[in-house]
Design a protein around this motif. Sequence first.
Motif, PDB file in Angstrom:
ATOM      1  N   TYR A   1       7.350   7.454 -10.837  1.00  0.00           N
ATOM      2  CA  TYR A   1       7.021   6.059 -11.169  1.00  0.00           C
ATOM      3  C   TYR A   1       7.866   5.088 -10.345  1.00  0.00           C
ATOM      4  CZ  TYR A   1       6.119   2.025 -14.231  1.00  0.00           C
ATOM      5  OH  TYR A   1       5.758   0.803 -14.727  1.00  0.00           O
ATOM      6  N   GLU A   2       9.172   5.342 -10.269  1.00  0.00           N
ATOM      7  CA  GLU A   2      10.067   4.505  -9.453  1.00  0.00           C
ATOM      8  C   GLU A   2       9.679   4.569  -7.977  1.00  0.00           C
ATOM      9  OE1 GLU A   2      12.887   2.556 -10.125  1.00  0.00           O
ATOM     10  OE2 GLU A   2      12.508   2.748 -12.275  1.00  0.00           O
ATOM     11  N   ASN A   3       9.341   5.768  -7.497  1.00  0.00           N
ATOM     12  CA  ASN A   3       8.978   5.935  -6.086  1.00  0.00           C
ATOM     13  C   ASN A   3       7.708   5.176  -5.731  1.00  0.00           C
ATOM     14  OD1 ASN A   3      11.209   7.511  -5.583  1.00  0.00           O
ATOM     15  ND2 ASN A   3      10.114   9.443  -5.784  1.00  0.00           N
ATOM     16  N   LEU A   4       6.742   5.130  -6.649  1.00  0.00           N
ATOM     17  CA  LEU A   4       5.522   4.360  -6.397  1.00  0.00           C
ATOM     18  C   LEU A   4       5.842   2.879  -6.225  1.00  0.00           C
ATOM     19  CD1 LEU A   4       3.034   6.000  -8.927  1.00  0.00           C
ATOM     20  CD2 LEU A   4       2.986   6.186  -6.427  1.00  0.00           C
ATOM     21  N   CYS A   5       6.744   2.378  -7.062  1.00  0.00           N
ATOM     22  CA  CYS A   5       7.166   0.982  -6.965  1.00  0.00           C
ATOM     23  C   CYS A   5       7.853   0.710  -5.630  1.00  0.00           C
ATOM     24  CB  CYS A   5       8.094   0.632  -8.118  1.00  0.00           C
ATOM     25  SG  CYS A   5       8.827  -1.013  -7.985  1.00  0.00           S
ATOM     26  N   MET A   6       8.822   1.549  -5.292  1.00  0.00           N
ATOM     27  CA  MET A   6       9.589   1.316  -4.065  1.00  0.00           C
ATOM     28  C   MET A   6       8.735   1.520  -2.813  1.00  0.00           C
ATOM     29  SD  MET A   6      12.234   0.008  -5.182  1.00  0.00           S
ATOM     30  CE  MET A   6      12.998  -0.228  -3.590  1.00  0.00           C
ATOM     31  N   LYS A   7       7.717   2.353  -2.887  1.00  0.00           N
ATOM     32  CA  LYS A   7       6.794   2.506  -1.764  1.00  0.00           C
ATOM     33  C   LYS A   7       6.096   1.175  -1.496  1.00  0.00           C
ATOM     34  CE  LYS A   7       2.677   4.990  -0.263  1.00  0.00           C
ATOM     35  NZ  LYS A   7       1.650   5.964  -0.633  1.00  0.00           N
ATOM     36  N   ALA A   8       5.655   0.505  -2.548  1.00  0.00           N
ATOM     37  CA  ALA A   8       5.008  -0.798  -2.400  1.00  0.00           C
ATOM     38  C   ALA A   8       5.977  -1.841  -1.838  1.00  0.00           C
ATOM     39  CB  ALA A   8       4.443  -1.261  -3.739  1.00  0.00           C
ATOM     40  N   VAL A   9       7.219  -1.818  -2.304  1.00  0.00           N
ATOM     41  CA  VAL A   9       8.234  -2.756  -1.797  1.00  0.00           C
ATOM     42  C   VAL A   9       8.468  -2.514  -0.305  1.00  0.00           C
ATOM     43  CG1 VAL A   9      10.686  -3.392  -1.897  1.00  0.00           C
ATOM     44  CG2 VAL A   9       9.392  -3.055  -4.013  1.00  0.00           C
ATOM     45  N   ASN A  10       8.668  -1.257   0.066  1.00  0.00           N
ATOM     46  CA  ASN A  10       8.939  -0.925   1.467  1.00  0.00           C
ATOM     47  C   ASN A  10       7.758  -1.247   2.366  1.00  0.00           C
ATOM     48  OD1 ASN A  10      11.562  -0.075   0.928  1.00  0.00           O
ATOM     49  ND2 ASN A  10      10.906   1.992   0.450  1.00  0.00           N
ATOM     50  N   GLN A  11       6.533  -1.061   1.894  1.00  0.00           N
ATOM     51  CA  GLN A  11       5.361  -1.438   2.677  1.00  0.00           C
ATOM     52  C   GLN A  11       5.316  -2.946   2.891  1.00  0.00           C
ATOM     53  OE1 GLN A  11       2.172   0.349   0.411  1.00  0.00           O
ATOM     54  NE2 GLN A  11       2.040   2.086   1.820  1.00  0.00           N
ATOM     55  N   SER A  12       5.657  -3.703   1.864  1.00  0.00           N
ATOM     56  CA  SER A  12       5.670  -5.162   1.993  1.00  0.00           C
ATOM     57  C   SER A  12       6.709  -5.629   2.994  1.00  0.00           C
ATOM     58  CB  SER A  12       5.953  -5.808   0.629  1.00  0.00           C
ATOM     59  OG  SER A  12       4.929  -5.508  -0.269  1.00  0.00           O
ATOM     60  N   ILE A  13       7.886  -5.031   2.943  1.00  0.00           N
ATOM     61  CA  ILE A  13       8.940  -5.376   3.908  1.00  0.00           C
ATOM     62  C   ILE A  13       8.480  -5.022   5.314  1.00  0.00           C
ATOM     63  CG2 ILE A  13      11.272  -4.790   4.691  1.00  0.00           C
ATOM     64  CD1 ILE A  13      11.998  -4.399   1.699  1.00  0.00           C
ATOM     65  N   GLY A  14       7.861  -3.869   5.465  1.00  0.00           N
ATOM     66  CA  GLY A  14       7.385  -3.432   6.769  1.00  0.00           C
ATOM     67  C   GLY A  14       6.322  -4.343   7.352  1.00  0.00           C
ATOM     68  N   ARG A  15       5.537  -4.990   6.513  1.00  0.00           N
ATOM     69  CA  ARG A  15       4.510  -5.911   7.008  1.00  0.00           C
ATOM     70  C   ARG A  15       5.119  -7.193   7.557  1.00  0.00           C
ATOM     71  NH1 ARG A  15       1.424  -4.063   2.210  1.00  0.00           N
ATOM     72  NH2 ARG A  15      -0.068  -2.566   3.033  1.00  0.00           N
ATOM     73  N   ALA A  16       6.297  -7.550   7.070  1.00  0.00           N
ATOM     74  CA  ALA A  16       6.962  -8.761   7.555  1.00  0.00           C
ATOM     75  C   ALA A  16       7.513  -8.574   8.968  1.00  0.00           C
ATOM     76  CB  ALA A  16       8.087  -9.162   6.606  1.00  0.00           C
ATOM     77  N   VAL A  17       7.923  -7.361   9.291  1.00  0.00           N
ATOM     78  CA  VAL A  17       8.477  -7.051  10.615  1.00  0.00           C
ATOM     79  C   VAL A  17       7.513  -6.083  11.289  1.00  0.00           C
ATOM     80  CG1 VAL A  17      10.462  -6.136  11.863  1.00  0.00           C
ATOM     81  CG2 VAL A  17      10.809  -7.342   9.708  1.00  0.00           C
ATOM     82  N   ARG A  18       6.813  -6.562  12.328  1.00  0.00           N
ATOM     83  CA  ARG A  18       5.744  -5.775  12.927  1.00  0.00           C
ATOM     84  C   ARG A  18       6.176  -4.921  14.116  1.00  0.00           C
ATOM     85  NH1 ARG A  18       3.814 -11.018  11.852  1.00  0.00           N
ATOM     86  NH2 ARG A  18       4.473 -11.488  13.936  1.00  0.00           N
ATOM     87  N   HIS A  19       7.256  -5.296  14.804  1.00  0.00           N
ATOM     88  CA  HIS A  19       7.736  -4.507  15.938  1.00  0.00           C
ATOM     89  C   HIS A  19       9.227  -4.732  16.112  1.00  0.00           C
ATOM     90  CE1 HIS A  19       7.769  -8.212  18.357  1.00  0.00           C
ATOM     91  NE2 HIS A  19       6.574  -8.444  17.862  1.00  0.00           N
ATOM     92  N   LYS A  20       9.862  -3.964  17.005  1.00  0.00           N
ATOM     93  CA  LYS A  20      11.328  -3.972  17.089  1.00  0.00           C
ATOM     94  C   LYS A  20      11.923  -5.304  17.514  1.00  0.00           C
ATOM     95  CE  LYS A  20      11.954  -2.263  21.763  1.00  0.00           C
ATOM     96  NZ  LYS A  20      12.707  -1.390  22.597  1.00  0.00           N
ATOM     97  N   ASN A  21      11.161  -6.159  18.196  1.00  0.00           N
ATOM     98  CA  ASN A  21      11.675  -7.463  18.627  1.00  0.00           C
ATOM     99  C   ASN A  21      11.279  -8.589  17.674  1.00  0.00           C
ATOM    100  OD1 ASN A  21      12.916  -6.403  20.956  1.00  0.00           O
ATOM    101  ND2 ASN A  21      10.953  -6.409  22.015  1.00  0.00           N
ATOM    102  N   ASP A  22      10.659  -8.249  16.577  1.00  0.00           N
ATOM    103  CA  ASP A  22      10.245  -9.216  15.575  1.00  0.00           C
ATOM    104  C   ASP A  22      11.382  -9.410  14.568  1.00  0.00           C
ATOM    105  OD1 ASP A  22       8.570 -10.964  14.293  1.00  0.00           O
ATOM    106  OD2 ASP A  22       7.127  -9.471  13.622  1.00  0.00           O
ATOM    107  N   TYR A  23      11.326 -10.471  13.821  1.00  0.00           N
ATOM    108  CA  TYR A  23      12.329 -10.701  12.787  1.00  0.00           C
ATOM    109  C   TYR A  23      11.695 -11.449  11.622  1.00  0.00           C
ATOM    110  CZ  TYR A  23      12.503 -15.292  15.001  1.00  0.00           C
ATOM    111  OH  TYR A  23      12.163 -16.504  15.524  1.00  0.00           O
TER     112      TYR A  23
END
Length: 100
Positions: free
Chosen positions: A31-53
């Motif tokens: 249950y916790e892992n499902l939540c954190m997967k969604a959080v990590n996906q959201s963070i990943g969408r904010a930064v699209r490539h290595k030179n992005d911020y």
Amino acid sequence: MPYPNIKSPELKEKMKYLNTHVSSTAGNTHYENLCMKAVNQSIGRAVRHKNDYAAVLLLDQRYTRPHTKASLPAWIRTSLTTHVKFDPGFLHFFIARRTK
């Protein structure tokens, strides 16, 4: 935090199965892992490539829990800062930027 619906029949059965066949806490871990997967996906969408911020604000006191912090990617944990309260100027800055 984006926890899945705990009353979902599918999730209840999955957690029950894990608790019975793996360990008594495996269902809660899932249950916790499902939540954190969604959080990590959201963070990943904010930064699209290595030179992005981006600035990512995790506005929930539960992000101060050690096991929750440990579920974040290492590259996020290195720059993670925790504040007990926000200065009104800090919030005003984000509100002002949003209304422009």
